[in-house]
Write an enzyme that holds these catalytic residues in place. Structure first.
Site, mmCIF file in Angstrom:
data_model
loop_
_atom_site.group_PDB
_atom_site.id
_atom_site.type_symbol
_atom_site.label_atom_id
_atom_site.label_comp_id
_atom_site.label_asym_id
_atom_site.label_seq_id
_atom_site.Cartn_x
_atom_site.Cartn_y
_atom_site.Cartn_z
ATOM 1 N N ARG A 210 0.851 -1.195 0.000
ATOM 2 C CA ARG A 210 0.000 0.000 0.000
ATOM 3 C C ARG A 210 0.882 1.238 0.000
ATOM 4 O O ARG A 210 1.706 1.408 0.900
ATOM 5 C CB ARG A 210 -0.885 0.051 1.247
ATOM 6 C CG ARG A 210 -1.619 -1.236 1.543
ATOM 7 C CD ARG A 210 -3.094 -1.131 1.285
ATOM 8 N NE ARG A 210 -3.711 -2.440 1.378
ATOM 9 C CZ ARG A 210 -4.677 -2.769 2.241
ATOM 10 N NH1 ARG A 210 -5.146 -1.861 3.063
ATOM 11 N NH2 ARG A 210 -5.184 -3.987 2.232
ATOM 12 N N GLU A 212 0.823 4.066 1.220
ATOM 13 C CA GLU A 212 0.171 4.904 2.229
ATOM 14 C C GLU A 212 0.789 6.293 2.191
ATOM 15 O O GLU A 212 1.997 6.440 2.262
ATOM 16 C CB GLU A 212 0.338 4.305 3.627
ATOM 17 C CG GLU A 212 -0.180 2.878 3.790
ATOM 18 C CD GLU A 212 -1.693 2.811 3.919
ATOM 19 O OE1 GLU A 212 -2.334 3.889 3.908
ATOM 20 O OE2 GLU A 212 -2.224 1.684 4.014
ATOM 21 N N ARG A 218 1.016 3.049 12.624
ATOM 22 C CA ARG A 218 0.357 1.765 12.348
ATOM 23 C C ARG A 218 0.292 1.410 10.859
ATOM 24 O O ARG A 218 -0.340 0.443 10.480
ATOM 25 C CB ARG A 218 -1.033 1.733 12.986
ATOM 26 C CG ARG A 218 -1.947 2.776 12.479
ATOM 27 C CD ARG A 218 -3.122 3.037 13.420
ATOM 28 N NE ARG A 218 -3.719 4.280 13.045
ATOM 29 C CZ ARG A 218 -4.650 4.400 12.113
ATOM 30 N NH1 ARG A 218 -5.142 3.345 11.518
ATOM 31 N NH2 ARG A 218 -5.117 5.587 11.777
ATOM 32 N N HIS A 219 0.944 2.222 10.028
ATOM 33 C CA HIS A 219 0.938 1.940 8.584
ATOM 34 C C HIS A 219 2.333 1.621 8.066
ATOM 35 O O HIS A 219 3.288 2.338 8.332
ATOM 36 C CB HIS A 219 0.384 3.131 7.803
ATOM 37 C CG HIS A 219 -1.093 3.284 7.948
ATOM 38 N ND1 HIS A 219 -1.654 4.195 8.807
ATOM 39 C CD2 HIS A 219 -2.117 2.630 7.355
ATOM 40 C CE1 HIS A 219 -2.979 4.097 8.740
ATOM 41 N NE2 HIS A 219 -3.282 3.148 7.862
ATOM 42 N N GLU A 351 -7.368 -1.049 14.526
ATOM 43 C CA GLU A 351 -7.969 -2.065 13.669
ATOM 44 C C GLU A 351 -6.924 -3.108 13.313
ATOM 45 O O GLU A 351 -5.847 -2.766 12.843
ATOM 46 C CB GLU A 351 -8.494 -1.395 12.392
ATOM 47 C CG GLU A 351 -8.974 -2.396 11.363
ATOM 48 C CD GLU A 351 -9.155 -1.797 9.966
ATOM 49 O OE1 GLU A 351 -9.555 -0.624 9.849
ATOM 50 O OE2 GLU A 351 -8.878 -2.532 8.999
ATOM 51 N N SER A 354 -10.193 -6.551 8.837
ATOM 52 C CA SER A 354 -11.454 -6.188 8.212
ATOM 53 C C SER A 354 -11.982 -7.413 7.498
ATOM 54 O O SER A 354 -11.210 -8.166 6.894
ATOM 55 C CB SER A 354 -11.277 -5.073 7.179
ATOM 56 O OG SER A 354 -11.193 -3.829 7.820
ATOM 57 N N ARG A 402 0.477 -5.657 12.693
ATOM 58 C CA ARG A 402 -0.414 -4.914 13.597
ATOM 59 C C ARG A 402 -0.861 -5.784 14.754
ATOM 60 O O ARG A 402 -0.984 -5.325 15.887
ATOM 61 C CB ARG A 402 -1.656 -4.443 12.845
ATOM 62 C CG ARG A 402 -1.398 -3.226 12.056
ATOM 63 C CD ARG A 402 -2.549 -2.246 12.174
ATOM 64 N NE ARG A 402 -2.383 -1.258 11.137
ATOM 65 C CZ ARG A 402 -3.385 -0.691 10.499
ATOM 66 N NH1 ARG A 402 -4.625 -1.012 10.797
ATOM 67 N NH2 ARG A 402 -3.138 0.202 9.583
HETATM 68 P P1 ATP Z 1 -6.513 1.366 8.033
HETATM 69 O O1 ATP Z 1 -7.881 1.957 7.956
HETATM 70 O O2 ATP Z 1 -6.042 1.125 9.435
HETATM 71 O O3 ATP Z 1 -5.497 2.066 7.188
HETATM 72 P P2 ATP Z 1 -7.507 -0.478 6.111
HETATM 73 O O4 ATP Z 1 -8.940 -0.521 6.522
HETATM 74 O O5 ATP Z 1 -7.109 0.367 4.959
HETATM 75 O O6 ATP Z 1 -6.608 -0.099 7.392
HETATM 76 P P3 ATP Z 1 -7.748 -3.158 5.161
HETATM 77 O O7 ATP Z 1 -7.788 -2.924 3.711
HETATM 78 O O8 ATP Z 1 -9.040 -3.377 5.866
HETATM 79 O O9 ATP Z 1 -6.974 -1.949 5.861
HETATM 80 O O10 ATP Z 1 -6.702 -4.322 5.450
HETATM 81 C C1 ATP Z 1 -6.927 -5.393 6.353
HETATM 82 C C2 ATP Z 1 -5.931 -5.369 7.496
HETATM 83 O O11 ATP Z 1 -4.603 -5.267 7.002
HETATM 84 C C3 ATP Z 1 -6.055 -4.177 8.413
HETATM 85 O O12 ATP Z 1 -7.059 -4.389 9.378
HETATM 86 C C4 ATP Z 1 -4.684 -4.086 9.028
HETATM 87 O O13 ATP Z 1 -4.508 -5.036 10.058
HETATM 88 C C5 ATP Z 1 -3.798 -4.504 7.878
HETATM 89 N N1 ATP Z 1 -3.273 -3.322 7.189
HETATM 90 C C6 ATP Z 1 -3.888 -2.599 6.245
HETATM 91 N N2 ATP Z 1 -3.113 -1.594 5.808
HETATM 92 C C7 ATP Z 1 -1.956 -1.704 6.504
HETATM 93 C C8 ATP Z 1 -0.740 -0.963 6.500
HETATM 94 N N3 ATP Z 1 -0.560 0.060 5.681
HETATM 95 N N4 ATP Z 1 0.253 -1.353 7.341
HETATM 96 C C9 ATP Z 1 0.099 -2.408 8.168
HETATM 97 N N5 ATP Z 1 -1.040 -3.140 8.212
HETATM 98 C C10 ATP Z 1 -2.054 -2.804 7.392
HETATM 99 MN MN MN Z 2 -10.064 -2.088 7.086
#
Ligand code: ATP
Ligand code: MN
Length: 428
Positions: A210, A212, A218-219, A351, A354, A402
């Site tokens: 990602r 980000e 946490r990312h 989180e 999901s 995470r």
């Molecule tokens: P957030 O809202 O916290 O950025 P997300 O809703 O975009 O997360 P999902 O697409 O739901 O993330 O991804 C499923 C799981 O993968 C998340 O619950 C989290 O545990 C993990 N995750 C997602 N993005 C990241 C990231 N950039 N770094 C570390 N873990 C991640």
């Molecule tokens: Mn999510």
């Protein structure tokens, strides 16, 4: 048979052994020196006497963090701190460490996080850091074992892909010969295709990418995703799978690693399923009663998540998210099309998973491509799998770093990542 420091207790007094490791510390007198040797399981005192060693002078000048192999006699009645020492009759230097070290392993002075990450190979020599990854390894083993016991197939789907899983901006693009490709954000679409293939229960542990934009604690830009998809299952089914597999893996890990875990988190022994649940709408009511001003359709801020987390011990589900906040493949709630059959698993205020029941009717998917502004042509390879027999299905994606971060009460997800990738870091 290799002997490790944590085997020494089981061996007999005066036994002759060979042990390998790093020189953590030395204390020197003229004809006698002590070396604290460290391996992956602990430390032990080596007593080196001039009279017993042909290369004493060389050993005398050994640098910290050099790698040695020691043969000698185990003394279990030692006056050293652990009550165990090894009286060396041979010490071989396998690799000299240069000086000065870029950072210390046991020094009390703390170095900043960037210095630690720049010298991660040394930072990871600290037993408390190694422990994080022992914990991760055990935890993942427990999850795998649980899935295996429940007839899951472990699969591996491609990470270089032609279409973005969820559209969106947080994609890494790469050149793929004459074409553009992307690094996959999630195995979602491929897991679902395998459900149409009749694989029934699949799980995958693999990287997800990602781009980000924000650099948060946490990312990561590359993380390890544990993904599950199950045919003929709904959201409730995969929520119980999630809580049961986590409790299984956590209990197993606590049993195996014991005290080490309590040093990070004393209450991990008490994790039990089922986890409490709260709906998205109930969460809003609760938060607004605490002074927040959240409307339907808003995502929750980190501050709101902290307040909500105070209501719960550790894990809890937030269910029934609005369709606008969830990806196109999420099943709408039959009683309220503005809501979905989706959930997040929270651990304290963060989180970690999901998941949802997914749409299995391709006409419904097509509508959602329109609603979400996605180009239907990009998803043809995916949609095709829905047209020739697709069971209802549900699943989730769990971020491993995470999970470990939160279970061990670490303040930054980079602590539970060997070599983190973030906005500014691509090396080591
Ligand atoms: P957030 O809202 O916290 O950025 P997300 O809703 O975009 O997360 P999902 O697409 O739901 O993330 O991804 C499923 C799981 O993968 C998340 O619950 C989290 O545990 C993990 N995750 C997602 N993005 C990241 C990231 N950039 N770094 C570390 N873990 C991640
Ligand atoms: Mn999510």
């Amino acid at each position: 048979m290799r002997i490790y420091v944590n085997n020494l207790n089981e061996l007999g007094d005066n036994e002759k052994i060979t042990i390998n490791g790093w020189v953590q510390e030395t204390r020197k007198m003229k004809n006698l020196m002590f070396i604290i040797l460290r391996d992956s399981t602990g430390t032990v005192q080596i007593t080196a006497k001039k009279d017993n060693l042909g290369n004493y002078n060389e050993i005398y000048d050994i640098t910290r963090e050099s790698v040695i192999s020691v043969s000698g006699i185990l003394n279990k009645k030692s006056v050293s701190k652990s009550g165990i020492e090894i009286n060396a009759d041979k010490i071989e230097i396998l690799s000299y460490a240069a000086t000065p070290l870029p950072m210390g392993v046991i020094d009390r002075v703390s170095v900043d996080f960037d210095t630690r990450l720049n010298n991660r190979f040394i930072d990871l020599r600290k037993p408390e850091n190694l422990f994080i990854f022992k914990f991760e390894s055990e935890l993942l083993f427990g999850i795998r074992e649980y899935m295996n016991n429940n007839n899951f197939l472990e699969v591996h789907t491609p990470k270089t892909v032609a279409a973005a899983t969820e559209g969106g901006a947080d994609l890494f693009r790469l050149k793929y010969f004459e074409k553009n490709a992307y690094l996959n954000q999630s195995p979602q679409l491929y897991k679902e295709i395998l459900i149409s293939s009749g694989f029934d229960k699949v799980f995958e542990v693999g990287p997800a990418f990602r781009a980000e934009k924000e650099n948060t604690v946490r990312h990561l830009n590359e993380f390890t995703s544990i993904d599950v998809e199950i045919a003929f299952a709904d959201d409730n089914y995969v929520m119980s799978l999630l809580e049961n597999s986590l409790v299984y893996a956590i209990n197993r890990t606590v049993k195996k690693l014991g005290d080490g875990v309590s040093e990070y988190n004393g209450s991990l022994k008490d994790v039990k399923s089922p986890f409490p649940r709260i709906t998205y709408e109930e969460s809003i009511d609760y938060l607004n009663s605490k002074g927040f001003k959240i409307s339907f359709g808003d995502d929750f801020s980190p501050e709101a998540m902290k307040t909500l987390a105070d209501k719960f011990d550790n894990f809890y589900f937030i269910t029934g998210w609005p369709a606008d906040l969830r990806p196109f493949y999420t099943m709408p709630d039959e009683n309220n099309p503005k809501l979905t059959r989706s959930f997040d698993l929270q651990l304290n205020d963060i989180e970690i998973t999901s998941g949802a029941q997914r749409i299995h009717d391709y006409r419904m998917l097509e509508q959602n491509f329109l609603i979400k502004g996605l180009n239907k042509n990009d998803f043809e390879f995916y949609e095709k799998a829905f047209k020739y027999g697709m069971p209802p299905h549900a699943g989730w994606g769990l971020g491993l770093e995470r999970l470990v971060m939160n279970l061990l009460h670490l303040s930054n997800v980079r602590e539970s990542t060997l070599f983190p990738r973030d906005r500014t870091r691509l090396s080591p």
